[in-house]
Design a protein around this motif. Structure first.
Motif, PDB file in Angstrom:
ATOM      1  N   PHE A 241       0.811  -1.220   0.000  1.00  0.00           N
ATOM      2  CA  PHE A 241       0.000   0.000   0.000  1.00  0.00           C
ATOM      3  C   PHE A 241       0.848   1.276   0.000  1.00  0.00           C
ATOM      4  CE2 PHE A 241      -3.100  -3.089   1.009  1.00  0.00           C
ATOM      5  CZ  PHE A 241      -4.358  -2.561   0.763  1.00  0.00           C
ATOM      6  N   GLY A 242       2.156   1.142  -0.020  1.00  0.00           N
ATOM      7  CA  GLY A 242       3.005   2.329  -0.022  1.00  0.00           C
ATOM      8  C   GLY A 242       4.425   1.975   0.347  1.00  0.00           C
ATOM      9  N   GLU A 243       5.134   2.938   0.884  1.00  0.00           N
ATOM     10  CA  GLU A 243       6.548   2.765   1.208  1.00  0.00           C
ATOM     11  C   GLU A 243       6.819   3.202   2.644  1.00  0.00           C
ATOM     12  OE1 GLU A 243       8.051   3.755  -3.343  1.00  0.00           O
ATOM     13  OE2 GLU A 243       7.860   5.369  -1.852  1.00  0.00           O
ATOM     14  N   GLY A 244       7.723   2.475   3.312  1.00  0.00           N
ATOM     15  CA  GLY A 244       8.011   2.765   4.707  1.00  0.00           C
ATOM     16  C   GLY A 244       9.491   2.961   4.970  1.00  0.00           C
ATOM     17  N   LEU A 245       9.793   3.685   6.048  1.00  0.00           N
ATOM     18  CA  LEU A 245      11.164   3.909   6.486  1.00  0.00           C
ATOM     19  C   LEU A 245      11.183   3.871   8.010  1.00  0.00           C
ATOM     20  CD1 LEU A 245      14.024   4.579   5.433  1.00  0.00           C
ATOM     21  CD2 LEU A 245      13.467   7.004   5.746  1.00  0.00           C
ATOM     22  N   PHE A 246      12.020   2.985   8.562  1.00  0.00           N
ATOM     23  CA  PHE A 246      12.105   2.793  10.009  1.00  0.00           C
ATOM     24  C   PHE A 246      13.539   3.125  10.416  1.00  0.00           C
ATOM     25  CE2 PHE A 246       9.540  -0.937   8.301  1.00  0.00           C
ATOM     26  CZ  PHE A 246       8.382  -0.179   8.175  1.00  0.00           C
ATOM     27  N   GLU A 247      13.739   4.240  11.113  1.00  0.00           N
ATOM     28  CA  GLU A 247      15.069   4.788  11.334  1.00  0.00           C
ATOM     29  C   GLU A 247      15.495   4.739  12.795  1.00  0.00           C
ATOM     30  OE1 GLU A 247      15.563   8.411   8.409  1.00  0.00           O
ATOM     31  OE2 GLU A 247      13.515   8.381   9.189  1.00  0.00           O
ATOM     32  N   GLY A 248      16.790   4.450  12.987  1.00  0.00           N
ATOM     33  CA  GLY A 248      17.382   4.446  14.313  1.00  0.00           C
ATOM     34  C   GLY A 248      18.757   5.069  14.302  1.00  0.00           C
ATOM     35  N   THR A 249      19.392   5.093  15.455  1.00  0.00           N
ATOM     36  CA  THR A 249      20.684   5.757  15.591  1.00  0.00           C
ATOM     37  C   THR A 249      21.812   5.030  14.867  1.00  0.00           C
ATOM     38  OG1 THR A 249      21.032   4.576  17.675  1.00  0.00           O
ATOM     39  CG2 THR A 249      20.073   6.793  17.809  1.00  0.00           C
ATOM     40  N   GLU A 250      21.597   3.750  14.500  1.00  0.00           N
ATOM     41  CA  GLU A 250      22.667   2.983  13.861  1.00  0.00           C
ATOM     42  C   GLU A 250      22.290   2.445  12.486  1.00  0.00           C
ATOM     43  OE1 GLU A 250      24.221  -0.020  16.464  1.00  0.00           O
ATOM     44  OE2 GLU A 250      24.230   1.314  18.195  1.00  0.00           O
ATOM     45  N   GLY A 251      21.118   2.834  12.001  1.00  0.00           N
ATOM     46  CA  GLY A 251      20.737   2.368  10.679  1.00  0.00           C
ATOM     47  C   GLY A 251      19.274   2.609  10.388  1.00  0.00           C
ATOM     48  N   ALA A 252      18.869   2.206   9.188  1.00  0.00           N
ATOM     49  CA  ALA A 252      17.485   2.402   8.775  1.00  0.00           C
ATOM     50  C   ALA A 252      17.012   1.225   7.935  1.00  0.00           C
ATOM     51  CB  ALA A 252      17.348   3.701   7.979  1.00  0.00           C
ATOM     52  N   LEU A 253      15.750   0.875   8.103  1.00  0.00           N
ATOM     53  CA  LEU A 253      15.115  -0.163   7.301  1.00  0.00           C
ATOM     54  C   LEU A 253      14.171   0.507   6.315  1.00  0.00           C
ATOM     55  CD1 LEU A 253      14.229  -2.603  10.206  1.00  0.00           C
ATOM     56  CD2 LEU A 253      15.856  -3.107   8.360  1.00  0.00           C
ATOM     57  N   ALA A 254      14.274   0.141   5.044  1.00  0.00           N
ATOM     58  CA  ALA A 254      13.422   0.724   4.015  1.00  0.00           C
ATOM     59  C   ALA A 254      12.531  -0.347   3.417  1.00  0.00           C
ATOM     60  CB  ALA A 254      14.270   1.371   2.927  1.00  0.00           C
ATOM     61  N   LEU A 255      11.222  -0.084   3.401  1.00  0.00           N
ATOM     62  CA  LEU A 255      10.240  -0.990   2.805  1.00  0.00           C
ATOM     63  C   LEU A 255       9.808  -0.416   1.467  1.00  0.00           C
ATOM     64  CD1 LEU A 255       8.136  -3.316   2.851  1.00  0.00           C
ATOM     65  CD2 LEU A 255       6.621  -1.755   4.107  1.00  0.00           C
ATOM     66  N   SER A 256       9.957  -1.190   0.411  1.00  0.00           N
ATOM     67  CA  SER A 256       9.545  -0.747  -0.919  1.00  0.00           C
ATOM     68  C   SER A 256       8.222  -1.392  -1.308  1.00  0.00           C
ATOM     69  CB  SER A 256      10.629  -1.065  -1.956  1.00  0.00           C
ATOM     70  OG  SER A 256      10.991  -2.431  -1.914  1.00  0.00           O
TER      71      SER A 256
END
Length: 334
Positions: A241-256
């Motif tokens: 249904f879209g795109e996500g970004l989950f961010e932290g102090t040591e990295g980020a997860l990207a959902l396409s």
């Protein structure tokens, strides 16, 4: 175990398909006001819920109908003595009605699980595991951009769910609640919300776009940016249904939009595939199957259920706070 379903509309197809794929469950009944639709599921068809419950005596009643039917169907399931009830979201027509249904089920000792399936999508399960294991460091920000691309023009939603056009509340009540629950699955309970909602397609009754900012303990934030008129880069706009970004102090997860989840370490440019794109069965990464299997496993093994009604009431409370915030133009504490 025996499962019986109420409802044979558009989304019900994914429920029936999931039940049929479970080797430890028998699909024993389908009830709908349209007997032909009920019969098309392949299960024994009924037009009256009480008749179905009395005839097939299911262990699980799966309610796949709109909110106005929920309270009466839950009561019928309780009266019939089923072992568990699954009820589609949005849960009941109001928060008060949802509370009453929850109390009825609790007093009867019957688990009432809300079919909020997005938290069972594989990318959110994988993201939750990585966040809990510290792979992105201290989590700070969640962002999701909803871009379904199905809300433009006078024919918006007519090919799949035409009742969307007349719902007085659409984006949040029908759609964004998925991410209210997904965000709390990933980050815990939010403490406040601020919302700016709007209607962009004049032919519909409810809102179809908006921004919702969620506050969490320890300064964490989440942003839901929804617009049903715009799309995103995906062959199937209804996979994520879209795109996500989950961010932290040591990295980020990207959902396409193809369901792939990638990890980028802080300070680096390359992405590592955590969950590759693939063709999934069913709906949304087969999340319907995952939720229903979770309920069956819980009944068999005595494991706790996710999204029991008493817990899910908080999502309904957040929903009301979101609409209140947009109405008054101010932050609302939860």
């Amino acid at each position: 175990m025996k499962a019986a379903c109420l409802g044979a509309g558009y989304f019900a197809q994914f429920h029936y398909d999931a039940w049929r794929r479970m080797t430890d469950v028998d699909l024993v009944g389908a009830c709908d006001h349209n007997l032909e639709k009920a019969a098309s599921t392949g299960a024994v068809a009924f037009t009256d819920l009480g008749d179905m419950l009395d005839t097939v005596c299911p262990d699980i009643l799966d309610i796949i109908t709109p909110p106005p039917t929920h309270a009466a169907a839950i009561y019928a399931g309780i009266k019939a003595g089923v072992k568990a009830i699954i009820c589609q979201k949005p849960f009941c027509t109001s928060l008060d009605e949802a509370r009453q249904a929850t109390e009825l089920a609790a007093s009867a000792g019957i688990p009432l699980i809300i079919h909020e399936n997005f938290r069972f999508q594989p990318w959110y399960r994988a993201a939750k595991l990585l966040i809990d294991e510290g792979e992105i460091g201290t989590p700070m920000q969640l962002t999701f951009r909803l871009r379904t691309g199905d809300g433009q023009g006078p024919d918006a939603y007519l090919d799949r769910q035409p009742y969307f056009q007349t719902m007085p509340r659409l984006l949040v009540h029908e759609t964004a609640v998925h991410w209210v629950d997904a965000f709390r699955f990933l980050f815990g309970q939010p403490t406040a919300v601020y919302a700016d909602l709007r209607r962009m397609n004049p032919i519909i009754s409810g809102e179809d776009a908006g921004h919702i900012l969620f506050e969490f303990p320890e300064g964490r934030r989440a942003l839901f940016d929804g617009n049903r008129l715009l799309d995103h880069a995906a062959e199937n706009h209804r996979l994520t249904f879209g795109e996500g970004l989950f961010e932290g102090t040591e990295g980020a997860l990207a959902l396409s939009g193809d369901g792939a989840l990638h990890l980028r370490r802080f300070g680096q440019t390359e992405n590592v595939a955590i969950l590759p794109a693939r063709d999934w069965s069913g709906f949304g990464g087969d999340c319907v199957f995952a939720l229903q299997k979770h309920v069956v496993t819980g009944l068999k093994d005595g494991q706790p259920f996710e999204n029991e009604a008493a817990d899910y009431l908080f999502v309904r409370e957040v929903e009301e706070a979101i609409y209140r915030s947009s109405e008054i133009g101010a932050r609302v504490e939860l």
